[in-house]
Write a protein that holds these residues in place. Structure first.
Motif, PDB file in Angstrom:
ATOM      1  N   LEU A  71       0.835  -1.200   0.000  1.00  0.00           N
ATOM      2  CA  LEU A  71       0.000   0.000   0.000  1.00  0.00           C
ATOM      3  C   LEU A  71       0.875   1.258   0.000  1.00  0.00           C
ATOM      4  CD1 LEU A  71      -2.897   1.110   0.131  1.00  0.00           C
ATOM      5  CD2 LEU A  71      -2.732   0.981   2.624  1.00  0.00           C
ATOM      6  N   ASP A  72       1.943   1.246   0.794  1.00  0.00           N
ATOM      7  CA  ASP A  72       2.867   2.385   0.828  1.00  0.00           C
ATOM      8  C   ASP A  72       3.493   2.597  -0.552  1.00  0.00           C
ATOM      9  OD1 ASP A  72       2.349   2.662   3.518  1.00  0.00           O
ATOM     10  OD2 ASP A  72       4.250   1.775   4.172  1.00  0.00           O
ATOM     11  N   LEU A  73       3.848   1.520  -1.212  1.00  0.00           N
ATOM     12  CA  LEU A  73       4.447   1.607  -2.539  1.00  0.00           C
ATOM     13  C   LEU A  73       3.453   2.200  -3.538  1.00  0.00           C
ATOM     14  CD1 LEU A  73       6.906   0.935  -4.328  1.00  0.00           C
ATOM     15  CD2 LEU A  73       5.868  -1.299  -4.727  1.00  0.00           C
ATOM     16  N   LEU A  74       2.199   1.750  -3.470  1.00  0.00           N
ATOM     17  CA  LEU A  74       1.176   2.257  -4.379  1.00  0.00           C
ATOM     18  C   LEU A  74       0.882   3.737  -4.140  1.00  0.00           C
ATOM     19  CD1 LEU A  74      -1.324  -0.737  -4.455  1.00  0.00           C
ATOM     20  CD2 LEU A  74       0.252  -0.022  -6.255  1.00  0.00           C
ATOM     21  N   LYS A  75       0.952   4.158  -2.897  1.00  0.00           N
ATOM     22  CA  LYS A  75       0.713   5.570  -2.567  1.00  0.00           C
ATOM     23  C   LYS A  75       1.860   6.453  -3.045  1.00  0.00           C
ATOM     24  CE  LYS A  75      -2.224   5.081   1.508  1.00  0.00           C
ATOM     25  NZ  LYS A  75      -2.287   5.328   2.962  1.00  0.00           N
TER      26      LYS A  75
END
Length: 157
Positions: A71-75
């Motif tokens: 999720l952090d990567l996608l954000k």
């Protein structure tokens, strides 16, 4: 990568089983064990506990951390979220415990196996190391074979 991970797990499982079986004589009964064997046995047990605890922490850290890090990567943020950082720290702590525990198990077996064999041999044969009164093992080892014979020792007895 998966092939390497499987090989590593196979090596760890085989090594763990071999070490566990090698400690068998020491874990059978604590009566008559030398202090060194008892210490090695306790070190082995503590190490095994750390391996299990560390592996559990690593799994839980990955279980929680993987989705949050994705999720952090996608954000696309510059910093990891707090749950990802906590999971990362948990995983690292678990890996440290697993490594320390594995090391303790190896050192416990390294010391414990020969001493447990000596303890077993002593119990099985009823043998006691008897030195002349007041003599230390260092003094005994410093004697020549002739001097030992003069004290009543015959090689092979």
């Amino acid at each position: 990568m998966q092939k390497s991970a499987r090989r590593l797990m196979l090596v760890l499982a085989t090594t763990g089983a071999a070490l566990a079986m090698s400690m068998g004589p020491a874990s059978a009964d604590s009566d008559g064990l030398s202090e060194t064997t008892q210490d090695a046995w306790n070190n082995w047990d503590e190490g095994a506990c750390l391996v299990g605890e560390g592996a559990g922490q690593m799994v839980s850290g990955a279980w929680i951390g993987a989705p949050y890090s994705a999720l952090d990567l996608l954000k696309g943020g510059e910093r990891l979220s707090e749950p990802t950082q906590d999971a990362w720290k948990n995983w690292d702590e678990g890996a440290g415990k697993l490594g320390q525990g594995a090391g303790q198990m190896v050192s416990g077996a390294w010391i414990g196996v020969p001493y447990s064999i000596l303890d077993f041999a002593k119990d099985a044969t009823g043998a006691e190391v008897a030195l002349p009164a007041g003599m230390t093992i260092e003094e005994w080892n410093a004697l020549t074979p002739t001097q030992k014979e003069e004290l009543g020792y015959t090689c092979g007895e």
